[in-house]
Design a protein around this motif. Structure first.
Motif, PDB file in Angstrom:
ATOM      1  N   ALA A  11      89.088  49.786  20.358  1.00 15.34           N
ATOM      2  CA  ALA A  11      90.300  50.251  19.687  1.00 15.34           C
ATOM      3  C   ALA A  11      91.413  50.344  20.724  1.00 15.34           C
ATOM      4  N   ASP A  12      92.411  49.464  20.594  1.00 17.05           N
ATOM      5  CA  ASP A  12      93.493  49.415  21.580  1.00 17.05           C
ATOM      6  C   ASP A  12      94.685  50.190  21.041  1.00 17.05           C
ATOM      7  N   GLU A  13      94.883  51.401  21.517  1.00 13.69           N
ATOM      8  CA  GLU A  13      95.972  52.281  21.048  1.00 13.69           C
ATOM      9  C   GLU A  13      95.995  52.368  19.529  1.00 13.69           C
ATOM     10  N   PRO A  14      94.896  52.767  18.880  1.00 17.96           N
ATOM     11  CA  PRO A  14      94.851  52.699  17.418  1.00 17.96           C
ATOM     12  C   PRO A  14      95.797  53.665  16.722  1.00 17.96           C
ATOM     13  N   THR A  15      96.286  54.680  17.411  1.00 22.31           N
ATOM     14  CA  THR A  15      97.097  55.681  16.715  1.00 22.31           C
ATOM     15  C   THR A  15      98.497  55.840  17.284  1.00 22.31           C
ATOM     16  N   SER A  16      98.865  55.040  18.289  1.00 26.70           N
ATOM     17  CA  SER A  16     100.167  55.342  18.905  1.00 26.70           C
ATOM     18  C   SER A  16     101.339  54.921  18.022  1.00 26.70           C
ATOM     19  N   ALA A  17     101.096  54.115  16.979  1.00 24.09           N
ATOM     20  CA  ALA A  17     102.201  53.780  16.079  1.00 24.09           C
ATOM     21  C   ALA A  17     102.278  54.759  14.906  1.00 24.09           C
ATOM     22  N   LEU A  67      93.762  47.049  16.551  1.00 25.59           N
ATOM     23  CA  LEU A  67      94.994  46.972  17.336  1.00 25.59           C
ATOM     24  C   LEU A  67      95.962  48.089  16.971  1.00 25.59           C
ATOM     25  N   GLN A  68      97.026  48.138  17.745  1.00 30.70           N
ATOM     26  CA  GLN A  68      97.946  49.265  17.665  1.00 30.70           C
ATOM     27  C   GLN A  68      98.654  49.389  16.315  1.00 30.70           C
ATOM     28  N   ASP A  69      99.251  48.288  15.875  1.00 34.30           N
ATOM     29  CA  ASP A  69     100.152  48.412  14.736  1.00 34.30           C
ATOM     30  C   ASP A  69      99.689  47.546  13.571  1.00 34.30           C
ATOM     31  N   PRO A  70      99.214  48.167  12.474  1.00 29.66           N
ATOM     32  CA  PRO A  70      98.709  47.381  11.349  1.00 29.66           C
ATOM     33  C   PRO A  70      99.776  46.483  10.739  1.00 29.66           C
ATOM     34  N   ARG A  71     101.058  46.837  10.950  1.00 29.06           N
ATOM     35  CA  ARG A  71     102.112  46.008  10.367  1.00 29.06           C
ATOM     36  C   ARG A  71     102.122  44.598  10.970  1.00 29.06           C
ATOM     37  N   LEU A 110      81.948  52.518  21.262  1.00 30.25           N
ATOM     38  CA  LEU A 110      83.396  52.458  21.071  1.00 30.25           C
ATOM     39  C   LEU A 110      84.114  52.526  22.407  1.00 30.25           C
ATOM     40  N   ILE A 111      85.081  51.633  22.568  1.00 30.93           N
ATOM     41  CA  ILE A 111      85.990  51.739  23.708  1.00 30.93           C
ATOM     42  C   ILE A 111      87.357  52.081  23.152  1.00 30.93           C
ATOM     43  N   LEU A 112      87.893  53.241  23.550  1.00 30.89           N
ATOM     44  CA  LEU A 112      89.207  53.651  23.076  1.00 30.89           C
ATOM     45  C   LEU A 112      90.201  53.484  24.224  1.00 30.89           C
ATOM     46  N   ILE A 113      91.144  52.552  24.020  1.00 29.81           N
ATOM     47  CA  ILE A 113      92.147  52.301  25.050  1.00 29.81           C
ATOM     48  C   ILE A 113      93.400  53.058  24.674  1.00 29.81           C
ATOM     49  N   SER A 114      93.915  53.893  25.567  1.00 31.43           N
ATOM     50  CA  SER A 114      95.064  54.711  25.203  1.00 31.43           C
ATOM     51  C   SER A 114      95.814  55.159  26.452  1.00 31.43           C
ATOM     52  N   HIS A 115      97.081  55.530  26.252  1.00 34.86           N
ATOM     53  CA  HIS A 115      97.820  56.112  27.361  1.00 34.86           C
ATOM     54  C   HIS A 115      97.861  57.631  27.211  1.00 34.86           C
ATOM     55  N   ASP A 116      97.255  58.125  26.137  1.00 34.36           N
ATOM     56  CA  ASP A 116      97.372  59.534  25.780  1.00 34.36           C
ATOM     57  C   ASP A 116      96.188  60.327  26.335  1.00 34.36           C
ATOM     58  N   LEU A 117      96.425  61.011  27.438  1.00 37.65           N
ATOM     59  CA  LEU A 117      95.355  61.708  28.135  1.00 37.65           C
ATOM     60  C   LEU A 117      94.677  62.797  27.298  1.00 37.65           C
ATOM     61  N   PRO A 118      95.452  63.712  26.676  1.00 44.00           N
ATOM     62  CA  PRO A 118      94.797  64.756  25.890  1.00 44.00           C
ATOM     63  C   PRO A 118      93.974  64.195  24.729  1.00 44.00           C
TER      64      PRO A 118
END
Lengths: 282, 254
Positions: A178-184, A96-100, A208-216
């Motif tokens: 992986a749902d937005e694993p790096t956006s945080a 998930l997005q935010d490990p916190r 792997l399925i990487l879900i993201s809003h980050d196109l590049p």
């Protein structure tokens, strides 16, 4: 090619709202082998709902239907809740997005990773601890013996995300979502985390399925990309062709990004064509 | 040349005491000419937002100087100060009162400053940020993220400030929505000759909006550069190069 790892055909999800049900996913189809698939789209496009539907983690009131939703030999639509408990975390893992928020704040890192391992294997305490240490080393944590005894609040964002990857991959799942694993995370940490994720997924031969809003980011990292809008797949293409995308939605999404190399006077604001919302009939 | 619109001189801010003391900002200095847009970039915890909070007076416990038009800003900040300096916060979901109509939120600064033609001003400012005047009669939950952030910008503009502090104004928004908000901000700056200080972790956004950029890490400004140097990757400091490389990593694929 062998049988696909994941087969999704005409998946539909609707959530209850004030005026009856509203559609979140309106018939998406894709198959996944042992490869990296990216799902991009804006908030509300249904990309996270798709990931959760595969895990059967949607709220009980959500209405799910599909012509097929299969994980190699298991029909995810009819699997019992007991079967699903084996699948979640065992055969399919979700980052998930935010490990916190995703880690339990009251348990040490080691206890959480060991728990995830022992639920899905018959390992004893000592073996689980050894595996946990090895796994932490695999995600490039420098001093695993110290880190196992830390609590989540003592970790930095990047370290927390590594712990999450370790926890999710320790049971050797076949599929990682992986749902937005790096956006945080900060940009400088982002690259490292993706590299680690890539390394582990390839070493274990998982899909792997990487879900993201980050196109590049997605075009850099994945093999294939689904572009979603309004609960439907607008376009499916090879990741390296993303900059030559033809669908007007993908093109405008690209154009709205401020360029780094040259100045532009005004950014292009995507205009939405109402016809994208009408259902694509197949 | 006239005095800079905003000047920060040797600004230092520390939190905590004794061993828990953290130097959040360490002798930061920069100045922004009238009508310019100045960007601060850095990772989380680098102290970039702390600088903005010190400028507005939300943090009053700082050392060093905050100068507006060459004049030391009063401590605590006087009412007149906020007619000159306003701030737009990062999260439009948190910065608007959920149970007050947009009109009530926008009315508040007008009442405090006893301005006239209140409904006209509200209607005008909503048009200025690209919303229909009817949006005044909505609640925040009836607006999208981009619309909320436009309302937050409108609220800041109501007192007709000359300096706008922007703390990650688009990081909670989709790129497509971000494009619209950034366009509005740019158009407003040009039309009204506003001075911007913008904080972001997104190099693309900063490069698009600002003409000069300060790079911060661990409370210090390690480098100040022009946007042309940033685009051409002419950085002096190792840290700046790392930051640019990380932000460009995904760009090379294009």
């Amino acid at each position: 090619m062998t049988d696909p790892l994941l087969d999704v055909r005409n998946l539909r999800v609707a959530y209850p709202s004030a005026h009856g049900y509203s559609d979140a996913l309106r018939g998406i189809s894709f198959t996944l082998g042992r490869e990296k698939l990216g799902i991009v789209g804006e908030s509300g496009s249904g990309k996270s709902t798709a990931g959760r539907a595969i895990m059967r983690l949607l709220p009980p009131k959500a209405r799910v239907s599909a012509d097929a939703l299969r994980l190699s030999d298991v029909d995810l639509l009819t699997a019992s809740e007991a079967q699903m408990r084996d699948i979640r975390g065992g055969r399919v893992a979700m980052i998930l997005q935010d490990p916190r928020y995703a880690l339990n704040p009251l348990k040490t890192v080691g206890a959480q990773i060991m728990e995830s391992y022992r639920i899905h294997t018959r390992a004893g305490r000592a073996e689980a601890r050894d595996r946990t240490l090895a796994m932490l080393e695999d995600v490039h944590i420098r001093d695993p013996r110290r880190v196992v005894d830390l609590y989540p609040h003592e970790l930095s964002g990047g370290m927390g995300q590594r712990v999450m990857i370790a926890m999710m991959l320790i049971a050797s799942p076949e599929l990682v979502i992986a749902d937005e694993p790096t956006s945080a995370l900060d940009v400088t940490v982002r690259g490292q985390i993706l590299e680690i994720l890539n390394e582990r997924v390839e070493a274990q031969g998982a899909g792997l399925i990487l879900i993201s809003h980050d196109l590049p980011l997605v075009s850099d990292f994945c093999d294939r990309v689904l572009v979603m809008y309004g609960g439907q797949v607008m376009e499916e293409l090879a990741a390296r062709d993303l900059s030559q995308a033809t669908h007007p939605y993908t093109v405008s999404l690209h154009a709205s990004l401020p360029p780094l190399d040259h100045a532009v006077d005004e950014l292009i604001v995507p205009e939405y064509d109402p016809s994208w919302l009408t259902e694509i009939r197949k | 040349m006239s005095a800079p619109s905003l000047e920060i001189a040797d600004l230092s801010i520390a939190f905590g005491h004794g061993r828990a003391r953290v130097q959040a900002v360490d002798r930061a200095s920069f100045s922004v000419a009238p009508g310019d847009a100045f960007g601060i970039i850095g990772e989380s915890g680098s102290g970039k937002s702390t600088i903005l909070r010190a400028v507005t007076g939300l943090l009053d416990d700082y050392e060093g100087g905050v100068l507006i038009d060459g004049q030391m800003a009063p401590r605590p900040r006087a009412r007149a100060f906020f007619k000159t300096v306003q701030m737009v916060f990062q999260d439009p979901y948190g910065s608007l009162h959920p149970r007050r109509m947009i009109r009530a939120t926008l009315m508040e600064p007008l009442e405090i400053y006893r301005l006239d033609r209140r409904d006209d001003r509200i209607a005008q400012v909503l048009v200025d940020v690209g919303l229909a005047p009817e949006y005044a009669y909505r609640y925040p939950h009836q607006l999208s993220g981009g619309q909320r952030q436009r309302v937050a910008v409108a609220r800041a503009l109501l007192l007709e400030p000359r300096i706008l502090l922007l703390d990650e104004p688009t990081s909670a928004l989709d790129v497509s929505v971000q494009a619209g908000v950034l366009n509005v901000l740019n158009a407003l700056r040009r039309a009204r000759g506003l001075t911007y200080v913008m904080v972001s972790h997104d190099l693309r956004v900063i490069a698009h909006m600002c003409s000069r950029i300060a790079v911060m890490t661990q409370g210090r400004i390690v480098e100040e550069m022009s946007v042309e140097d940033l685009r051409a990757q002419r950085a002096q400091e190792q840290y700046t190069r790392t930051l640019i490389a990380a932000s460009r990593a995904a760009v090379t694929a294009e």
